[in-house]
Design a protein around this motif. Structure first.
Motif, short mmCIF file in Angstrom:
data_model
loop_
_atom_site.label_atom_id
_atom_site.label_comp_id
_atom_site.label_asym_id
_atom_site.label_seq_id
_atom_site.Cartn_x
_atom_site.Cartn_y
_atom_site.Cartn_z
N LEU A 35 -5.29 3.66 1.26
CA LEU A 35 -5.34 2.22 1.00
C LEU A 35 -3.96 1.63 1.23
O LEU A 35 -2.95 2.19 0.80
CB LEU A 35 -5.77 1.97 -0.45
N LYS A 36 -3.91 0.50 1.90
CA LYS A 36 -2.67 -0.25 2.06
C LYS A 36 -2.94 -1.67 1.58
O LYS A 36 -3.91 -2.29 2.01
CB LYS A 36 -2.22 -0.26 3.51
N GLY A 43 1.22 -4.06 -11.05
CA GLY A 43 -0.07 -4.07 -11.73
C GLY A 43 -1.23 -4.21 -10.77
O GLY A 43 -2.25 -3.51 -10.90
N VAL A 44 -1.09 -5.07 -9.78
CA VAL A 44 -2.14 -5.26 -8.79
C VAL A 44 -2.34 -3.98 -7.99
O VAL A 44 -3.47 -3.55 -7.75
CB VAL A 44 -1.82 -6.45 -7.85
N LYS A 45 -1.26 -3.34 -7.59
CA LYS A 45 -1.36 -2.11 -6.80
C LYS A 45 -1.97 -0.98 -7.61
O LYS A 45 -2.76 -0.19 -7.09
CB LYS A 45 0.00 -1.73 -6.23
N LYS A 46 -1.62 -0.89 -8.89
CA LYS A 46 -2.23 0.13 -9.75
C LYS A 46 -3.73 -0.11 -9.89
O LYS A 46 -4.53 0.82 -9.81
CB LYS A 46 -1.58 0.14 -11.13
N GLN A 47 -4.11 -1.36 -10.10
CA GLN A 47 -5.54 -1.70 -10.23
C GLN A 47 -6.27 -1.44 -8.91
O GLN A 47 -7.39 -0.93 -8.92
CB GLN A 47 -5.71 -3.15 -10.67
N GLN A 56 -9.50 1.10 -8.22
CA GLN A 56 -10.70 0.67 -7.50
C GLN A 56 -10.90 1.52 -6.25
O GLN A 56 -12.04 1.86 -5.90
CB GLN A 56 -10.62 -0.80 -7.15
N TYR A 57 -9.83 1.86 -5.56
CA TYR A 57 -9.92 2.68 -4.36
C TYR A 57 -10.44 4.07 -4.70
O TYR A 57 -11.27 4.63 -3.98
CB TYR A 57 -8.56 2.75 -3.67
N ASP A 58 -9.96 4.64 -5.80
CA ASP A 58 -10.45 5.95 -6.24
C ASP A 58 -11.95 5.90 -6.51
O ASP A 58 -12.70 6.79 -6.12
CB ASP A 58 -9.71 6.44 -7.49
#
Length: 130
Positions: free
Chosen positions: A3-4, A96-100, A104-106
């Motif tokens: 994911l990027k 925070g956005v990247k962690k979330q 979601q990607y997982d």
């Protein structure tokens, strides 16, 4: 597969005014104590860097640079207290956005794996029936 993510703040017309490039520019101004030197460090023209800062200030409605007048180069600049706080806030928001997004990607990856596992492989693109 990975994911990027790219995160931008946009204005009412849909134009970007804050993203990683502006963040890097602000961080370099902090380090270099000069918009001109920060632009050079990032291989940006001074006019491009100035436009990025002006656009950010216009959209936020508050100054992010204290520009120094005078001196040999007339190009000194430091971040305002607002800009220092804004950088911290934006970095926290971005993290925070990247962690979330990673969570979601997982979840997506797990569902995709199950979907692929349950799919009839006789019609795959690598030599199955046509």
């Amino acid at each position: 597969m990975e994911l990027k993510t790219k995160l931008y703040l946009i204005d009412d017309e849909g134009e970007k005014f804050m993203g990683i490039g502006v963040l890097w520019l602000l961080q370099q101004v902090r380090e270099q104590k000069s918009l001109r030197k920060a632009a050079s460090e990032l291989e940006l023209s001074y006019s491009k860097a100035f436009a990025m800062i002006r656009n950010l200030e216009k959209n936020l409605g508050v100054a992010v640079l204290d520009r120094k007048k005078g001196g040999a180069n007339r190009d000194g600049a430091t971040l305002t207290p607002f800009a220092e706080a804004f950088i911290s806030l934006y970095e926290s928001f971005e993290l925070g956005v990247k962690k979330q997004a990673a969570v979601q990607y997982d979840h997506f990856g797990e569902q995709l794996f199950r979907l692929l596992d349950s799919t009839d492989k006789s019609n795959d693109i690598h030599g199955g029936s046509q």
